[in-house]
Design an enzyme around this catalytic site. Structure first.
Site, PDB file in Angstrom:
ATOM      1  N   ASN A 219     -11.080  -2.206  -5.145  1.00 12.32           N
ATOM      2  CA  ASN A 219     -10.309  -1.247  -6.215  1.00 12.32           C
ATOM      3  C   ASN A 219     -11.013  -1.088  -7.605  1.00 12.32           C
ATOM      4  OD1 ASN A 219      -6.928  -2.594  -4.887  1.00 12.32           O
ATOM      5  ND2 ASN A 219      -8.433  -0.696  -4.334  1.00 12.32           N
TER       6      ASN A 219
ATOM      7  N   ASP B 185       0.641  -1.181   0.114  1.00 10.13           N
ATOM      8  CA  ASP B 185      -0.119  -0.018  -0.079  1.00 10.13           C
ATOM      9  C   ASP B 185       0.963   1.173   0.018  1.00 10.13           C
ATOM     10  OD1 ASP B 185      -2.477   1.452  -0.023  1.00 10.13           O
ATOM     11  OD2 ASP B 185      -2.766   1.283   2.178  1.00 10.13           O
TER      12      ASP B 185
END
Ligand code: IPE
Ligand code: IPE
Ligand code: MG
Length: 261
Positions: free
Chosen positions: A75, A27
């Site tokens: 996502n 991330d």
């Protein structure tokens, strides 16, 4: 516990210092780019370089399974230009890294709702998995279009279908039977979960498999994740005492038994 227990946690007592399976939530690509006044996709491009570093270092260390969270079911809801840039990057790297994977005897695998992937990405993934299927040094598992809840729901659906057809008896559904319906039932649960970029959440990753994983958080944004930071995470893991719900004394006894077996 034996290998045949599939997804169940091993006490990993014989080799506690080095994780057999590492899972990483990669991330911070967007923030990395934003800090440099660059478009988010540039963060993803640099993130791909960090993937290569970590993959190479993992094989060198003798890690048997490495699962990387590349793209979540959530996502898909990002702006469409970011999603398509990411898909292009996946396509490009799946095509360009095959030789490197083969060179290191790495077997590429994938978990997730792969049917949602654009056809060129799905076929490049398929080609890369086929080309590397003889790899024995490390399984590199790409979690792509992956959601932990979806994985559990799809396992439940498969169990229900077997019960309905009469192939499975309700009484025989236990944790082991259930885990055989997950995406990659032969892979042991992660010993270590690393999440970069200082976020403290699971974000729908491996909800079933992370039950007893050690969690190490790294403040570093994924494109900056270096070999040194990776080592720091592994050192932190090595200092942990895993107990799997038992007492310290029981765990020590188990280790002694496993060593003498
Ligand atoms: C991780 O980086 C990559 C993917 C989720 C595809 P992010 O894109 O989430 O980066 P941040 O969290 O916005 O910094
Ligand atoms: C998790 O990161 C998914 C991947 C790393 C692929 P996100 O950036 O999507 O997670 P949240 O939204 O911060 O929880
Ligand atoms: Mg993020």
């Amino acid at each position: 516990m034996s290998e045949s227990n599939g997804n169940h946690s091993s006490t990993n007592g014989s080799s506690p210092a080095l994780p057999r399976h590492i899972a990483i939530i990669m991330d911070g690509n967007g923030r990395w780019a934003k800090r440099r006044f660059l478009p988010r996709v540039e963060g993803h491009r640099q993130g791909a370089k960090a993937v290569r570093r970590v993959v190479e270092e993992s094989v060198r260390l003798g890690i048997r399974y490495l699962t990387l969270f590349a793209f979540s079911t959530e996502n898909w809801r990002r702006p469409s230009d970011e999603v398509s840039s990411l898909m292009k990057l996946f396509l490009m790297h799946l095509e360009s890294e095959v030789d490197l994977l083969k060179e290191h005897s790495i077997r590429l695998r994938a978990i997730g709702d792969l049917e949602r992937l654009p056809a060129p990405v799905a076929s490049a993934l398929e080609r890369c998995m086929t080309a590397t299927q003889e790899g024995t040094a490390m399984d590199l598992v790409l979690a792509i279009s992956y959601g932990g809840r979806e994985e559990i729901v799809s396992a439940a659906r498969r169990i229900a279908a077997e019960v309905k057809s009469g192939a499975l008896d309700i009484q025989s559904i236990d944790e082991v039977a259930f885990s055989t319906k997950l995406y990659a039932p032969d892979i042991p649960d992660p010993d270590l979960l690393i999440r970069t970029s200082d976020e403290n959440r699971i974000s729908n990753f491996l909800l079933w498999q992370l039950a007893y994983s050690e969690i190490v958080l790294s403040p570093v944004l994924w494109p900056d994740f270096s070999k040194e930071e990776y080592m720091r995470c592994l050192e932190e893991y090595a200092r942990r005492e895993r107990r799997f719900g038992l007492t310290r004394e029981q765990m020590l006894e188990l280790r002694t038994l496993e060593r003498s077996a």
